[in-house]
Design a protein around this motif. Structure first.
Motif, PDB file in Angstrom:
ATOM      1  N   GLN A 273     -21.055  14.975  -7.693  1.00  0.00           N
ATOM      2  CA  GLN A 273     -22.531  15.745  -7.667  1.00  0.00           C
ATOM      3  C   GLN A 273     -23.457  15.073  -7.083  1.00  0.00           C
ATOM      4  O   GLN A 273     -23.527  13.905  -6.917  1.00  0.00           O
TER       5      GLN A 273
ATOM      6  N   CYS B  14     -29.197   4.791 -13.907  1.00  0.00           N
ATOM      7  CA  CYS B  14     -29.094   6.130 -13.783  1.00  0.00           C
ATOM      8  C   CYS B  14     -28.071   6.168 -12.735  1.00  0.00           C
ATOM      9  O   CYS B  14     -27.202   6.883 -12.676  1.00  0.00           O
TER      10      CYS B  14
ATOM     11  N   HIS C 163     -24.168   7.470 -12.742  1.00  0.00           N
ATOM     12  CA  HIS C 163     -23.915   8.506 -11.746  1.00  0.00           C
ATOM     13  C   HIS C 163     -22.589   8.312 -11.031  1.00  0.00           C
ATOM     14  O   HIS C 163     -21.827   9.382 -10.852  1.00  0.00           O
TER      15      HIS C 163
ATOM     16  N   TYR D  32     -20.500  11.152 -12.386  1.00  0.00           N
ATOM     17  CA  TYR D  32     -20.736  12.300 -11.637  1.00  0.00           C
ATOM     18  C   TYR D  32     -20.858  12.138 -10.210  1.00  0.00           C
ATOM     19  O   TYR D  32     -21.597  12.671  -9.553  1.00  0.00           O
TER      20      TYR D  32
ATOM     21  N   ASP E 151     -32.331  15.015 -16.368  1.00  0.00           N
ATOM     22  CA  ASP E 151     -31.173  14.604 -17.428  1.00  0.00           C
ATOM     23  C   ASP E 151     -31.162  13.057 -18.076  1.00  0.00           C
ATOM     24  O   ASP E 151     -30.688  12.941 -19.203  1.00  0.00           O
ATOM     25  N   HIS E 152     -32.167  12.151 -17.135  1.00  0.00           N
ATOM     26  CA  HIS E 152     -32.333  11.084 -17.980  1.00  0.00           C
ATOM     27  C   HIS E 152     -33.967  10.804 -17.498  1.00  0.00           C
ATOM     28  O   HIS E 152     -34.428  11.259 -16.543  1.00  0.00           O
TER      29      HIS E 152
ATOM     30  N   TYR F 214     -27.273  19.516  -8.706  1.00  0.00           N
ATOM     31  CA  TYR F 214     -27.719  18.312  -8.786  1.00  0.00           C
ATOM     32  C   TYR F 214     -27.938  17.594 -10.130  1.00  0.00           C
ATOM     33  O   TYR F 214     -28.233  18.392 -11.219  1.00  0.00           O
ATOM     34  N   ARG F 215     -27.822  16.371 -10.350  1.00  0.00           N
ATOM     35  CA  ARG F 215     -28.195  15.643 -11.407  1.00  0.00           C
ATOM     36  C   ARG F 215     -29.614  15.040 -11.210  1.00  0.00           C
ATOM     37  O   ARG F 215     -29.658  14.664 -10.122  1.00  0.00           O
ATOM     38  N   THR F 216     -30.200  14.966 -12.278  1.00  0.00           N
ATOM     39  CA  THR F 216     -31.715  14.633 -11.981  1.00  0.00           C
ATOM     40  C   THR F 216     -32.233  13.290 -13.014  1.00  0.00           C
ATOM     41  O   THR F 216     -31.861  13.780 -13.902  1.00  0.00           O
ATOM     42  N   TYR F 217     -32.879  12.407 -12.003  1.00  0.00           N
ATOM     43  CA  TYR F 217     -33.510  11.233 -13.036  1.00  0.00           C
ATOM     44  C   TYR F 217     -34.761  11.017 -12.681  1.00  0.00           C
ATOM     45  O   TYR F 217     -35.353  11.043 -11.390  1.00  0.00           O
TER      46      TYR F 217
ATOM     47  N   PHE G 108     -27.379  13.448  -6.254  1.00  0.00           N
ATOM     48  CA  PHE G 108     -28.346  13.081  -7.326  1.00  0.00           C
ATOM     49  C   PHE G 108     -30.026  13.420  -6.907  1.00  0.00           C
ATOM     50  O   PHE G 108     -30.068  13.242  -5.501  1.00  0.00           O
TER      51      PHE G 108
ATOM     52  N   LYS H  87     -31.248  21.677 -10.094  1.00  0.00           N
ATOM     53  CA  LYS H  87     -29.985  21.774 -10.984  1.00  0.00           C
ATOM     54  C   LYS H  87     -29.154  23.147 -10.434  1.00  0.00           C
ATOM     55  O   LYS H  87     -27.949  23.407 -10.606  1.00  0.00           O
TER      56      LYS H  87
END
Length: 551
Positions: A202, A191, A195, A199, A145-146, A125-128, A204, A121
């Motif tokens: 960004q 997800c 994204h 997003y 995030d999810h 990054y977005r994180t799943y 992932f 992060k």
């Protein structure tokens, strides 16, 4: 005066400038990351590692990427997840048993032992997370995030304990058509679609953690049918065939370790084994000594195991297709590995076992057992929970079209789960956390594998260390010591010549044995001291020895 040609030239220049800017942005974009973790999958189950299972998606990743031949895990699921996501050995962070402190599956990490999504992060990054968790705390509390988390590990068709974004969902209704591997892929795809829509500026990180082929052996009937007769030659003959394929691929260059015929499951549940009927055996006896009923039962169990791996590969294919649809496949780092070797465990849990139900269906509870687990871990000795090579060796595939110039090559450098965090953080343009609340955090034992992505080099390191339920090991260079159980003597092997661990050199190389044992004891003391350092009095009070945990 209006000039169409000038307008066209201006438009063309603008398009070129836009394209150049877009290319520059793409060239400098941080890579996306996809970690795919299997559960209880053997070293040589996948086709690209010599197995009989149809794994076209994994095979394609290997063909266009890299396969590591000496990559290690911790021999067990929750320690492996702790090591993978923090970059520390599980004992350092109390996620495997440490005497005198609450640890192991109930252990609580120190505050400084942050997980990979929290580190990523800081790099935007977005994180799943999709799949098995088995880490202390909840996913969203630890940087995701999810999340879609099934904490019921006794059912693949109708799990009862499911969480999405840390909120409990209703149990799955029986006969609904639900299957865990498909549900995990569905969530990952959901997800990724979100994204792409919200997003896309960004990078992932998707952590896709399957619960297969861990017991219970359950799979869709159409997948089982593909392997119904595939394993009827039995574990003895098929181990020789796998070993030969592994040698032809260049993945191993050692003798095939003999099956240890008297070595059964790591935990004794004789009443459970009796429930499974006359086809079950709890020792890997010679195949030709089994009855026809036993051969059929055992071959069907392995067919289900193979079907679970096959279905996982199909679901991986769907996730990869989504990434390709997003135009992100070329710049996505994809890692595939397993949390431990194939399992010799045998028990009945969950909804019990109905002998009249079709094998592999929701009403059955079957385990692979030591016979075909020996095939899954070819060519190595032993199984999950042991620190011989069969318990700790994992396939490890790395694919990244944009960042890896060579395709289909092997990498022979000894490596471990603790190397993943420093590797990915370097590729993401950052580094693992080195402070927490203004104080320096302990150094991580892992090494970045980035140099090995370019060419087959040996990553310098002092050692690789193991301990789990009294089983222990240490590797320094090509030398390895290993012992089974707290009271067993150390064995010593030269893995450059004997990765099958057949020629014990402990008596003929006493100085080398002494050197490695001293290093293991030194590191063990350091890791225990770290685990105890900031433990609360309550943690220490609850750290009394507990019964071994079967998983």
């Amino acid at each position: 005066m209006f000039s169409p040609s000038k307008l066209f030239r201006s438009f063309a220049v603008a398009c070129l400038l836009f394209a150049a800017a877009a290319f520059s942005h793409a060239a400098s974009a941080k890579p996306n990351i996809l970690i795919i973790l299997a559960d209880d999958m053997g070293f040589s189950d996948a086709g690209c590692y010599g197995g009989e299972v149809q794994t076209p998606n994994l095979d394609a990743l290997a063909k266009d990427g890299l396969r590591f031949t000496q990559f290690y895990n911790t021999a067990r699921c929750w320690p492996s997840r702790g090591a993978l996501l923090t970059g520390y050995y599980a004992q350092e962070i109390r996620r495997d048993t440490v005497p005198g402190v609450l640890s192991g599956g109930r252990g609580i990490r120190p505050g400084w032992a942050k997980l990979l999504p929290e580190m990523l992060k800081t790099q935007g990054y977005r994180t799943y997370h999709s799949g098995k968790w088995h880490v202390d705390g909840k996913p969203l509390q630890n940087g995701f995030d999810h999340s879609y988390d099934i904490e019921d590990h006794n059912r693949n068709f109708n799990p009862t304990l499911i969480f999405e974004d840390d909120q409990k969902l209703p149990p799955v209704k029986p006969d609904s058509g639900y299957y865990t591997s498909t549900a995990y892929a569905d969530h990952a795809i959901k997800c990724l679609k979100e994204h792409a829509e919200k997003y896309s500026d960004q990078p992932f990180f998707e952590y896709l953690a399957f619960t297969v082929p861990h017991f219970p052996l359950q799979a869709p009937a159409q997948d089982i049918a593909k392997y119904r007769d595939r394993f009827r030659k039995g574990w003895d003959e098929m181990r020789v065939e796998r070993w030969q394929r592994l040698k032809d691929m260049g993945i191993v260059d050692c003798a095939l370790s003999p099956i240890e015929r008297s070595l059964g499951p790591p935990y004794a549940f004789p009443k459970d084994v009796a429930l499974l009927g006359p086809g079950e055996v709890d020792r890997p006896v010679p195949w030709d000594t089994l009855t026809d009923v036993q051969k059929d039962f055992q071959a069907t169990k392995m067919a289900i195991h193979a079907a679970m791996v096959d279905r996982m590969d199909q679901e991986i294919g769907r996730v990869l297709a989504q990434i390709k649809t997003m135009g992100q496949y070329e710049n996505t780092i994809i890692l595939f590995l397993s949390d431990n070797g194939a399992s010799a465990e045998m028990m009945v849990r969950g909804d019990g076992h109905d002998p009249s139900a079709p094998m592999g269906s929701a009403k059955t509870f079957l385990c692979l057992g030591p016979g075909f687990s020996s095939l899954a871990n070819t060519p190595f000795r032993r199984h999950k929970t042991w620190t011989h090579e069969g318990g700790i060796a994992t396939p490890f595939i790395v694919h990244w079209s944009k960042g890896i110039a060579t395709h289909g090559e092997l990498r022979h450098t000894p490596s471990h789960l603790v190397d993943v965090v420093p590797t990915l953080m370097e590729l993401a343009g950052g580094k693992p956390f080195d402070t927490w609340e203004g104080q320096p955090v302990p150094p991580r034992p892992g090494k970045s594998l980035v140099p090995a992505l370019a060419k087959d080099v040996t990553i310098p390191r002092q050692s690789i260390w193991w301990q789990h339920e009294g089983n222990r090991a240490l590797r320094m260079g090509d030398w390895k010591i290993v012992a089974s159980g707290e009271k067993s003597p150390w064995e010593l092997y030269d893995l450059s010549k004997d990765r099958g661990e057949q020629n014990d050199l402990a008596s003929s190389q006493p100085e080398k044995l002494k050197e490695l044992v001293a290093e293991w004891e030194k590191e063990t003391g350091e890791y225990r001291a770290l685990a105890l350092k900031d433990a609360t009095p309550e943690m220490k009070a609850k750290g009394a020895p507990k019964k071994k945990e079967a998983d």
